[in-house]
Design a protein around this motif. Sequence first.
Motif, mmCIF file in Angstrom:
data_model
loop_
_atom_site.group_PDB
_atom_site.id
_atom_site.type_symbol
_atom_site.label_atom_id
_atom_site.label_comp_id
_atom_site.label_asym_id
_atom_site.label_seq_id
_atom_site.Cartn_x
_atom_site.Cartn_y
_atom_site.Cartn_z
ATOM 1 N N SER A 104 0.908 -1.157 0.125
ATOM 2 C CA SER A 104 -0.036 -0.057 -0.238
ATOM 3 C C SER A 104 0.978 1.265 0.085
ATOM 4 O O SER A 104 1.981 1.101 0.228
ATOM 5 C CB SER A 104 -0.890 -0.068 1.146
ATOM 6 N N GLY A 105 0.390 2.451 -0.354
ATOM 7 C CA GLY A 105 1.079 3.639 -0.104
ATOM 8 C C GLY A 105 1.344 3.892 1.363
ATOM 9 O O GLY A 105 2.566 4.377 1.330
ATOM 10 N N THR A 106 0.620 3.675 2.204
ATOM 11 C CA THR A 106 0.982 3.971 3.583
ATOM 12 C C THR A 106 2.333 3.393 4.000
ATOM 13 O O THR A 106 3.306 3.767 4.433
ATOM 14 C CB THR A 106 0.046 3.520 4.100
ATOM 15 N N PHE A 138 -0.934 14.586 3.298
ATOM 16 C CA PHE A 138 -1.379 13.217 3.791
ATOM 17 C C PHE A 138 -0.512 12.296 3.152
ATOM 18 O O PHE A 138 -0.293 12.182 2.111
ATOM 19 C CB PHE A 138 -2.737 12.991 2.926
ATOM 20 N N HIS A 139 -0.039 11.460 4.173
ATOM 21 C CA HIS A 139 0.928 10.465 3.924
ATOM 22 C C HIS A 139 0.533 8.975 4.212
ATOM 23 O O HIS A 139 1.105 7.979 4.221
ATOM 24 C CB HIS A 139 2.254 10.700 4.392
ATOM 25 N N GLY A 140 -0.502 9.080 4.878
ATOM 26 C CA GLY A 140 -1.314 7.629 5.389
ATOM 27 C C GLY A 140 -1.601 7.475 6.947
ATOM 28 O O GLY A 140 -1.452 8.432 7.468
ATOM 29 N N GLU A 190 4.526 15.835 -0.970
ATOM 30 C CA GLU A 190 3.820 15.400 -2.210
ATOM 31 C C GLU A 190 3.938 16.459 -3.143
ATOM 32 O O GLU A 190 3.744 17.706 -3.033
ATOM 33 C CB GLU A 190 2.241 15.233 -1.933
ATOM 34 N N GLU A 195 -4.931 14.698 -1.088
ATOM 35 C CA GLU A 195 -6.099 14.845 -0.285
ATOM 36 C C GLU A 195 -6.257 16.254 0.261
ATOM 37 O O GLU A 195 -7.260 16.614 0.621
ATOM 38 C CB GLU A 195 -5.701 13.954 0.935
ATOM 39 N N ASP A 223 6.606 11.625 -1.723
ATOM 40 C CA ASP A 223 5.463 10.670 -1.768
ATOM 41 C C ASP A 223 4.676 10.952 -3.090
ATOM 42 O O ASP A 223 4.004 11.929 -3.266
ATOM 43 C CB ASP A 223 4.578 11.338 -0.595
ATOM 44 N N VAL A 225 2.423 8.721 -4.257
ATOM 45 C CA VAL A 225 1.423 7.427 -4.099
ATOM 46 C C VAL A 225 0.305 7.964 -5.141
ATOM 47 O O VAL A 225 -0.152 7.070 -5.909
ATOM 48 C CB VAL A 225 0.987 7.136 -2.746
ATOM 49 N N GLN A 226 0.121 9.225 -5.069
ATOM 50 C CA GLN A 226 -1.299 9.899 -5.867
ATOM 51 C C GLN A 226 -0.684 10.555 -7.169
ATOM 52 O O GLN A 226 -1.419 9.913 -8.107
ATOM 53 C CB GLN A 226 -1.952 10.667 -4.905
ATOM 54 N N LYS A 252 -0.857 3.041 -5.089
ATOM 55 C CA LYS A 252 -2.364 3.450 -6.041
ATOM 56 C C LYS A 252 -2.078 2.634 -7.589
ATOM 57 O O LYS A 252 -2.403 1.549 -7.629
ATOM 58 C CB LYS A 252 -2.640 4.912 -5.765
HETATM 59 C C1 LIG Z 1 -3.523 7.322 -0.837
HETATM 60 C C2 LIG Z 1 -2.411 8.024 -0.285
HETATM 61 C C3 LIG Z 1 -1.611 7.414 0.569
HETATM 62 C C4 LIG Z 1 -1.929 6.050 1.158
HETATM 63 O O1 LIG Z 1 -2.003 5.078 0.359
HETATM 64 P P1 LIG Z 1 -2.938 3.525 0.836
HETATM 65 O O2 LIG Z 1 -2.506 2.764 -0.218
HETATM 66 O O3 LIG Z 1 -4.104 4.053 1.228
HETATM 67 O O4 LIG Z 1 -2.244 3.099 2.139
HETATM 68 C C5 LIG Z 1 -0.181 8.041 1.062
HETATM 69 N N1 LIG Z 1 0.053 9.188 0.274
HETATM 70 C C6 LIG Z 1 -0.542 9.880 -0.454
HETATM 71 C C7 LIG Z 1 -0.034 10.932 -1.248
HETATM 72 C C8 LIG Z 1 -1.715 9.325 -0.889
HETATM 73 O O5 LIG Z 1 -2.759 9.815 -1.781
#
Ligand SMILES: *Cc1c(COP(=O)(O)O)cnc(C)c1O
Length: 402
Positions: A104-106, A138-140, A190, A195, A223, A225-226, A252
């Motif tokens: 996962s991203g977290t 937002f990082h998790g 980010e 978020e 980060d 992730v998004q 993601k």
């Molecule tokens: C969604 C998100 C996370 C967390 O990812 P999960 O897969 O929900 O654990 C971490 N950082 C950012 C920037 C995100 O958008």
Amino acid sequence: MTGEDIVTLEQRHILQVYRRAPLVLVRGQGARLWDLEGREYLDLISGVGVASLGHAHAGLARAIADQADTLLHCSNLFYHPLQAQVAQRLAALSGLPRAFFCNSGTEAVEACLKLARRYWHAQGGAGRAEIIALDRSFHGRTFGSLSVTADDHYRTPFAPLVPGVRFVPPDDPDVLSAAASQQTAAIIIEGIQGEGGVRPLSDRFARALEETCRRTGAFLIADEVQCGLGRTGHAFYYQKLGLQPDLVAVGKALGGGVPVGAALASERVASAVSFGDHGSTYGGNLLACRAALVFLETLVDGGLLAHVGEVGAHLEARLRSLAARHPAIVDIRGAGVMWGIELGGPADAVVAEALARGLLVNRTAGTVVRLLPPLTITAAEVDRAMAILDETLLQATPGAVA
Ligand SMILES: *Cc1c(COP(=O)(O)O)cnc(C)c1O
């Protein structure tokens, strides 16, 4: 089971942490979804940026089925053929040669934080443990990743969190510079705060990050992730900002719906790690890696990245003309196929009205309508989404300009 049965059963047995929209989704194809009653929706959320190849992608479905028929999981006690291939592709895209796979991203963020701390520990610097994070981040939601997440609503019920984290505004070079020192292990950002309201960092702030990391020796953690893996029309948004982080978190989009995340690291950071320092039972198993390979091949060799550049420009133009027509829209921010439409007030009514008209979008940071369609969305689908959004805004907010 009827929709009502499902909702009733969930209310009895599911931990009530999600305020779900009142629809039960059962099937998808590309950027379209269908609910239990057979109603069709145009999906501009893609499972919060996850269904990067669209739903029921034929190549991904075939690869997953084939892998299920071959070998799904063998743990990290042994080698398998796929993990290094995914890592090699991520290295080519990111400039960071080493990957740690998780689910996962977290977990990817968590690994980045741990790897930064691990490096400074190996240097004998007992003190060098502080992390700088940005307001609205937002990082998790694990303790480590939550500790660098700004939102008090998420943080307060779980205090005390990991100590040593400082928050600074995402647009003030002087505050950033003053907050960083020889005690700073890493700065986590980010490139586009997702978020937090789809807010890209400015070039000016990017230069300040670069300068602060150079001056203090602190690592930069991106980060992505998004905003990463092609969503903005760039492989990574930090590249658009002219930054080269030491650590990158991805998740993601990577598995196209199969859970997989990764922490990418420089050789320098990676050199501090020894066997047993970190790990994951599932991380980088064959199923996850097979899905990630399909996604990365499609992104790079299949021309998807170039497609995002083109369809993203089209989406931006359509959003700007929408904003010119609707006084309720106060700002449009984003890149590629990641956009936030900032309204003058709460965005919930617009999200609900769009849903009623067959368009899935979501609200973030209270007043922002967020668009995260599949990277495969077509210009025609963008046009249809914008037409629905136009009607939606007419209905939900007064005062369009003809
Ligand atoms: C969604 C998100 C996370 C967390 O990812 P999960 O897969 O929900 O654990 C971490 N950082 C950012 C920037 C995100 O958008």
